[in-house]
Write a protein that holds these residues in place. Sequence first.
Motif, short mmCIF file in Angstrom:
data_model
loop_
_atom_site.label_atom_id
_atom_site.label_comp_id
_atom_site.label_asym_id
_atom_site.label_seq_id
_atom_site.Cartn_x
_atom_site.Cartn_y
_atom_site.Cartn_z
N SER A 155 47.80 43.25 40.65
CA SER A 155 49.03 42.45 40.65
C SER A 155 49.57 42.20 42.05
N THR A 156 49.15 43.03 43.03
CA THR A 156 49.60 42.80 44.40
C THR A 156 48.59 41.97 45.20
N VAL A 157 47.38 41.85 44.68
CA VAL A 157 46.35 41.05 45.34
C VAL A 157 46.32 39.63 44.79
N LEU A 158 46.33 39.52 43.47
CA LEU A 158 46.14 38.23 42.81
C LEU A 158 47.45 37.47 42.70
N SER A 159 47.40 36.19 43.01
CA SER A 159 48.55 35.31 42.96
C SER A 159 48.11 33.97 42.40
N ARG A 160 49.05 33.09 42.16
CA ARG A 160 48.67 31.73 41.74
C ARG A 160 47.77 31.08 42.79
N GLY A 161 48.07 31.34 44.05
CA GLY A 161 47.24 30.80 45.12
C GLY A 161 45.80 31.29 45.05
N SER A 162 45.61 32.54 44.63
CA SER A 162 44.26 33.07 44.46
C SER A 162 43.48 32.26 43.44
N PHE A 163 44.14 31.93 42.34
CA PHE A 163 43.46 31.18 41.28
C PHE A 163 43.22 29.73 41.67
N LEU A 164 44.16 29.14 42.40
CA LEU A 164 43.93 27.77 42.88
C LEU A 164 42.77 27.74 43.88
N ASN A 165 42.66 28.79 44.70
CA ASN A 165 41.51 28.89 45.60
C ASN A 165 40.20 28.95 44.80
N ALA A 166 40.23 29.69 43.70
CA ALA A 166 39.04 29.80 42.86
C ALA A 166 38.67 28.45 42.27
N ILE A 167 39.65 27.65 41.91
CA ILE A 167 39.39 26.32 41.36
C ILE A 167 38.76 25.41 42.42
N VAL A 168 39.27 25.48 43.63
CA VAL A 168 38.70 24.70 44.73
C VAL A 168 37.25 25.12 44.96
N ALA A 169 37.01 26.42 45.02
CA ALA A 169 35.65 26.92 45.24
C ALA A 169 34.72 26.55 44.10
N LEU A 170 35.24 26.58 42.87
CA LEU A 170 34.44 26.21 41.70
C LEU A 170 33.88 24.81 41.85
N ALA A 171 34.69 23.89 42.33
CA ALA A 171 34.24 22.51 42.52
C ALA A 171 33.23 22.41 43.65
N ALA A 172 33.51 23.04 44.77
CA ALA A 172 32.61 22.95 45.93
C ALA A 172 31.25 23.57 45.64
N LEU A 173 31.24 24.61 44.80
CA LEU A 173 30.01 25.30 44.45
C LEU A 173 29.24 24.60 43.33
N GLY A 174 29.91 23.73 42.57
CA GLY A 174 29.29 23.17 41.38
C GLY A 174 29.16 24.21 40.29
#
Length: 572
Positions: free
Chosen positions: A248-267
Amino acid sequence: MTAPRRSAQWYGGDDRNSYIHRAWMRRGLPADAFDGRPHIAIANTASALTPCNAHLDEVARSVADGIHRAGGIPLNLPVVSIGETQVRPTAMLWRNMAAMAIEEMLRANPIDAVVLLGGCDKTIPALLMGAASVDLPAVVVPGGPMLTGTFRGVPLGCGTDVWKLSEEVRAGTLSAAEFSRSESSMIRSKGHCNTMGTASTMGLLAEVLGMTLPGVAGTPAPDARLLEAAHATGVLAVELADSGRRPSTVLSRGSFLNAIVALAALGGSTNAVVHLLAIAGRLGITLSQDDFDRTGAEVPLIVDLLPAGRFLMDDLYRAGGLHAVLAEIRDLLDPAALTVTGRPLVHYLDDARVYDREVIRTREQPLQQHAGIAVLYGNLAPGGAVVKPAAASPALLRHRGPAVVFDSVEDLNARLDDPGLEVTADSVLILRGCGPKGYPGMPEVANMPLPAKLLALGVRDMVRICDGRMSGTAYGTVVLHVTPEAAAGGPLAKVRTGDMIILDVPNRRLDVDLPPGELEAREPDATTVKAFAAPARGWERLYVDTVGPASTGADQGFLLGSSGDQVSRESH
């Protein structure tokens, strides 16, 4: 300052209960093990029936050595393991059960932190869901992809080439004997699929979320550097216990949005949608299906890996790995999102380099300019549906054609290759009853095989629509996760063969062309309803009664949110 030891609630003091807790753990542990040293669980999904995770016992030993080195007490904790290729009816049915069991075992035992060992598709999501709910200090070690095998001199992509080769057999261009010969070539080494399937995607996204030691995700399973990273993760786990740094101190909404960006770049795999939504739901972080479209749709695909491209996971690793990819899209990442080290993710990108520009493209020369997950709405998907443009045929992203409807997987298998089936390359194949409730468990069947008579004519892709999922190793113009699913009263249950279907991905639409009110006035066919799952007991019954829609992560409603690490009652 060292955080209070949670394990001291069991071992501290001189009363009878403390005596019992210590005495039963003295089989190999010295007396000073209970004098304030952190007790670190190694949540281990190794199993002979989860082939992709079979090597994790070796990884666990390196983690344990690291914990010992840093002054902690390592404790191997076998947890529920889900083998994607083995369990029936579908591995997704057990993801939430595994997450619940992991959560309860972490909470129930005297541990101060946990190292999460996963690899195969559902194991890392289940581990992260459970760890997020109990919110103990936690860190992931992804088991890593297998090495690339070859068949007839050509590299094989695990999963993706299974679909391709099996279709060639059905088309008559590859013999069954040759197909069988490829089996031993497909799985060359320990590790999970070497394509950008769900296992690779979730291992990489665990690092983008900040939940691994930076630099470890994507390391091939047989590579000695994985064991080196596992040792270092054991050392880090002791630091996490000392600092009290929790998910809960590491993960934030920004963490998940970063994952979405990476998901697209990685295919990456469309399965990441339901997994990321479920993990966020356990933390109470606001994340919706639409965030995948808003945040990721315009991100370019820059990684040339199967199924969207040509190369495989060990190619990505030698080309610079995840950090090299993230450095290319650094300006799209939330710079404040943290990792388990306490430092931001972007802190680790300064020294990233690309060593092969065929594998990792530049932003200026991507495989696709706009490759993120697209979320569609319309009268066929009021709650949304998803499609992966990177895996689709561009010419089919706008399409109008007549429906050919199948009421179940069994119905599909029985009729697909019937010479009398009225189907053309313009038809839209619809498979229903495959959502979380309907199957149950939302199987990976949305990438339906094509009718044999069309394969013989050279057809290799058609528009396919389903309320289930597809493997991350799969490809094609497949609309999936249709919500509400047919078994939950969704309009997919009312579509009939011959209805005209309109797919318009650029405008984010999925519709059936009928006069106003006609679809709503229809009743589902009795054959359709009869095919829906109706379990009488056990986990399947609990799952069907309480599972939510794909659009919110297909989690059980009673598991949303975090319950913390405290047990409800003390032992007596």
